[in-house]
Structure formats: C-alpha cells, structure tokens
Scaffold this active site. Structure first.
Site, PDB file in Angstrom:
ATOM      1  N   TYR A 184     -12.638   8.482 -12.879  1.00 35.10           N
ATOM      2  CA  TYR A 184     -12.450   7.326 -11.992  1.00 35.10           C
ATOM      3  C   TYR A 184     -13.102   6.085 -12.611  1.00 35.10           C
ATOM      4  O   TYR A 184     -12.481   5.029 -12.737  1.00 35.10           O
ATOM      5  CB  TYR A 184     -13.037   7.605 -10.604  1.00 35.10           C
ATOM      6  CG  TYR A 184     -13.324   6.335  -9.831  1.00 35.10           C
ATOM      7  CD1 TYR A 184     -12.283   5.539  -9.359  1.00 35.10           C
ATOM      8  CD2 TYR A 184     -14.631   5.899  -9.606  1.00 35.10           C
ATOM      9  CE1 TYR A 184     -12.540   4.346  -8.686  1.00 35.10           C
ATOM     10  CE2 TYR A 184     -14.892   4.720  -8.934  1.00 35.10           C
ATOM     11  CZ  TYR A 184     -13.839   3.938  -8.477  1.00 35.10           C
ATOM     12  OH  TYR A 184     -14.091   2.771  -7.821  1.00 35.10           O
ATOM     13  N   LYS A 202     -11.488   2.291 -14.288  1.00 33.56           N
ATOM     14  CA  LYS A 202     -11.934   0.913 -14.031  1.00 33.56           C
ATOM     15  C   LYS A 202     -12.306   0.224 -15.351  1.00 33.56           C
ATOM     16  O   LYS A 202     -11.960  -0.942 -15.579  1.00 33.56           O
ATOM     17  CB  LYS A 202     -13.138   0.898 -13.079  1.00 33.56           C
ATOM     18  CG  LYS A 202     -12.832   1.367 -11.664  1.00 33.56           C
ATOM     19  CD  LYS A 202     -11.908   0.405 -10.922  1.00 33.56           C
ATOM     20  CE  LYS A 202     -11.742   0.754  -9.466  1.00 33.56           C
ATOM     21  NZ  LYS A 202     -10.691  -0.023  -8.804  1.00 33.56           N
ATOM     22  N   ASP A 223       4.618   2.055  -3.835  1.00 36.36           N
ATOM     23  CA  ASP A 223       3.707   2.580  -4.845  1.00 36.36           C
ATOM     24  C   ASP A 223       3.860   1.739  -6.110  1.00 36.36           C
ATOM     25  O   ASP A 223       4.989   1.421  -6.509  1.00 36.36           O
ATOM     26  CB  ASP A 223       4.081   4.043  -5.135  1.00 36.36           C
ATOM     27  CG  ASP A 223       2.992   4.762  -5.901  1.00 36.36           C
ATOM     28  OD1 ASP A 223       2.664   4.320  -7.016  1.00 36.36           O
ATOM     29  OD2 ASP A 223       2.480   5.776  -5.398  1.00 36.36           O
ATOM     30  N   ASP A 225       0.860  -1.196   0.000  1.00 41.37           N
ATOM     31  CA  ASP A 225       0.000   0.000   0.000  1.00 41.37           C
ATOM     32  C   ASP A 225       0.888   1.235   0.000  1.00 41.37           C
ATOM     33  O   ASP A 225       1.877   1.280   0.737  1.00 41.37           O
ATOM     34  CB  ASP A 225      -0.920   0.006   1.240  1.00 41.37           C
ATOM     35  CG  ASP A 225      -2.174   0.837   1.025  1.00 41.37           C
ATOM     36  OD1 ASP A 225      -2.045   2.052   0.771  1.00 41.37           O
ATOM     37  OD2 ASP A 225      -3.277   0.264   1.098  1.00 41.37           O
ATOM     38  N   SER A 272     -15.797  -1.909 -10.491  1.00 41.55           N
ATOM     39  CA  SER A 272     -16.858  -1.105  -9.890  1.00 41.55           C
ATOM     40  C   SER A 272     -18.082  -1.083 -10.788  1.00 41.55           C
ATOM     41  O   SER A 272     -17.967  -1.156 -12.012  1.00 41.55           O
ATOM     42  CB  SER A 272     -16.315   0.315  -9.714  1.00 41.55           C
ATOM     43  OG  SER A 272     -17.360   1.232  -9.554  1.00 41.55           O
TER      44      SER A 272
END
Length: 339
Positions: free
Chosen positions: A151, A155, A60, A33, A126
């Site tokens: 965003y 995805k 990262d 993370d 998503s």
C-alpha cells in the site's frame, strides 16, 4: 459550462468530508467512486449537510471508457484524487490488486485529464512513504521510499510518477498531500469513517469497543521507546485534513508546479493516550489487552507541518478532545456505519 472539481473516491471517509468543505466554500463538485470501500449513503448525507445536490457516478478508474465519458459530460478545472485501495494488511496479501488498482487507475486518470486539457491535481498521499523515521518530526525533506508494505509503495510510486510528469511537462500543477492519521468526523454526526469488516485503524476500533460492537481492543506492543511503551502517532481531525485540500486548491491557482506538503498536527499521541481521551469523550470504559508488536510497526511517527502553514496558510486547529467527541457522536448515532 460551469467548471467543476472532480473528486475521485469522493464517497469515502476523507473524500466525503472534503466534498462538504468544497461545497461550503462555493465550489461545484462531481464525485466518482467505485464503491468498493464506500457507500453512496455518504453522498446523500453530504447533500443533507450542505443542502446541495452532488452529482455522483459509480465509476472505476480502471474503466477507461466510463472515465472518458465523464470528462465529456463535465468541464473540470481540477481533480482531487482520493480513490485507491488502502488496507495495509490486505495489500501484503493481494499486492497485484493494489498495484493494478492504485497505479493503473491513476495512469488512466492522468491520461484522460491530459486528453481533456485538465492539468491540475491534488493527490492523496500518505506519511507511509517515509517508512521508518530516520529523524523526528518528519518534514518533507525526510528520505522516502523505505515503505514497509505494498500500500505504502503504491503511494510512493504514484508520487514519483507525478513528480516526473511535472518535470516533463510544465503545464501540470500537482500537489502531493502526505496525510498522517485522520480521525473524527463531521460535527453533525451524519458522515464519518465506516470501515467494512474489522477496522484497520486504531480509532474506529476503539469506537466500536465503546459502542459495544467489539469486546476489547488489542494493543500491539508495550515495549517501544515511547513515554508509555505503546506506539505514538500524529492524529489529525478529518475536517482539518479536508480544509488542507481547500488550501492546496488555492495554491494550484498560482501555477505552482509540483509541491509536497505534510498534513498533520505535529503532536504525537500514544495508543493509551488515545484510549484515555476516547473514554473521556464517550463516558465508556475501553477494555484492552496487550499483545506482541506487529511486524512492520514503528515506535513513533509525527509530522513537521510548518511548510503547509507557511505556504498554504493552513494549520490543524481541532484538538484531541474534539477528534474523540466527534468520532463518538458519529459512532453512537451510526453504530453500524452506513449500513
């Protein structure tokens, strides 16, 4: 050498809950993370809940060398890929940051996986990939790509990359999980959603009003074509969502190629339904004011999750009351999140 599951974004909200369920099911887990939207405090608490230590690395995905070093250090059998920026509003203001972080980060991860012979991935997608619903409930055959913000587009683009990768090379087994709206927290109250700044999502905001951090909730629009005029969404308990990832992990063992599943409850609740349920769970009034609709918001969105039930043998079990009770326990025990 033990084989591990790499969980990218494992210190985040959905990631940390999934790490708990993986460890409880007997898997060895390594967390990566970059801590942009998360805190290593969540991993400390995962260790308290499970009684196991969780190797965690602040890396990262844009740092290719660090990523390669991690794959040299551990043997991985599969990757659960949660890492990514996820604020809709911010993505509209900083689209390049979102495309670079989410797309380039994922490409780096896939290349390093391939170099190390790791071909199994579960990707955190998503329901935003569906855009405005053409029909409801949304099943996996619903058209995708009409995304209303950068965003959602990241995805959608990553989904396409993963589908193309599986077509080009049949060594890959990749499951795309399209989430609806995760809420709630672990029953212990030790881990939960800890938004930095103003929450982007409805329920963390409601919880902050209940705990006295915010004066009132703003409800955007009361003139939608829904039972009470407010927006309807499919809310899923985060622990049910985490268990969906474990079910997907078992599916990877079948050498399944590329598969796509919705993870939702199939039920839609309005904003005011959620407010009432949270008032009941917390025993606190939630003052709210109604303002105009937000640009890009849709009236209703809820899942048909029957494919996941049929193929993964998974179903969301936790009720709306349980989502609210668990969220209230987390919020009242941690009024400032992990801070």
């Amino acid at each position: 050498m033990t084989s591990n599951i790499l969980v990218t974004g494992g210190a985040g909200y959905v990631g940390s809950h999934t790490v708990v369920e993986l460890i409880n099911a007997g898997y060895s887990v390594v967390v990566l993370d970059n801590l942009v939207n998360a805190s290593m405090e969540s991993i400390k608490r995962v260790e308290e809940i499970t009684g196991k230590s969780v190797p965690s690395h602040s890396i990262d995905l844009l740092d290719r060398n660090a990523l390669e070093g991690l794959f040299k250090k551990y043997k991985f059998s599969a990757v659960m890929h949660f890492a990514g920026l996820k604020a809709v509003g911010e993505s509209c203001e900083l689209p390049l940051l979102y495309y670079k972080t989410n797309l380039v980060g994922t490409i780096n991860l896939l290349e390093v996986m391939k170099e190390n012979g790791v071909y199994n991935m579960i990707f955190s997608s998503s329901a935003t990939v569906y855009g405005a619903p053409v029909y409801l409930p949304l099943d996996e055959n619903h058209p995708v790509g009409g995304c209303t913000n950068p965003y959602g587009k990241t995805k959608y683009f990553i989904e396409n990359m993963l589908i193309d990768l599986c077509k080009a090379d049949n060594q890959w087994n990749i499951i795309l999980l399209r989430y609806f709206n995760p809420v709630g927290s672990h029953i212990s109250g030790k881990i939960g959603e800890s938004p930095q700044g103003v929450p982007n999502n409805l329920m963390p905001y409601v919880a902050q009003v209940a705990v006295g951090k915010r004066k009132e909730l703003t409800v955007y629009g009361e003139d939608y074509d829904t039972p009470d005029g407010t927006g309807v969404r499919d809310y899923i308990h985060v622990v049910d969502l985490a268990l969906g990832h474990l079910a997907a992990l078992k599916k990877l063992d079948e050498k399944c190629g590329c598969k796509i599943y919705n993870l939702g409850t199939g039920k839609g609740y309005s904003v005011l339904d959620m407010v009432k349920a949270f008032e009941k769970a917390s025993g606190k009034p939630i003052p709210y004011k109604i303002t105009a609709r937000r640009l890009g918001d849709i009236a209703s969105c809820y899942a048909d999750a029957s494919l996941a039930e049929n193929e993964l043998h998974w179903k969301a079990e936790r009720s709306l009351d349980q989502m609210c009770e668990d969220l209230w326990r987390w919020q009242s025990m941690n009024p400032n999140g992990y801070l």
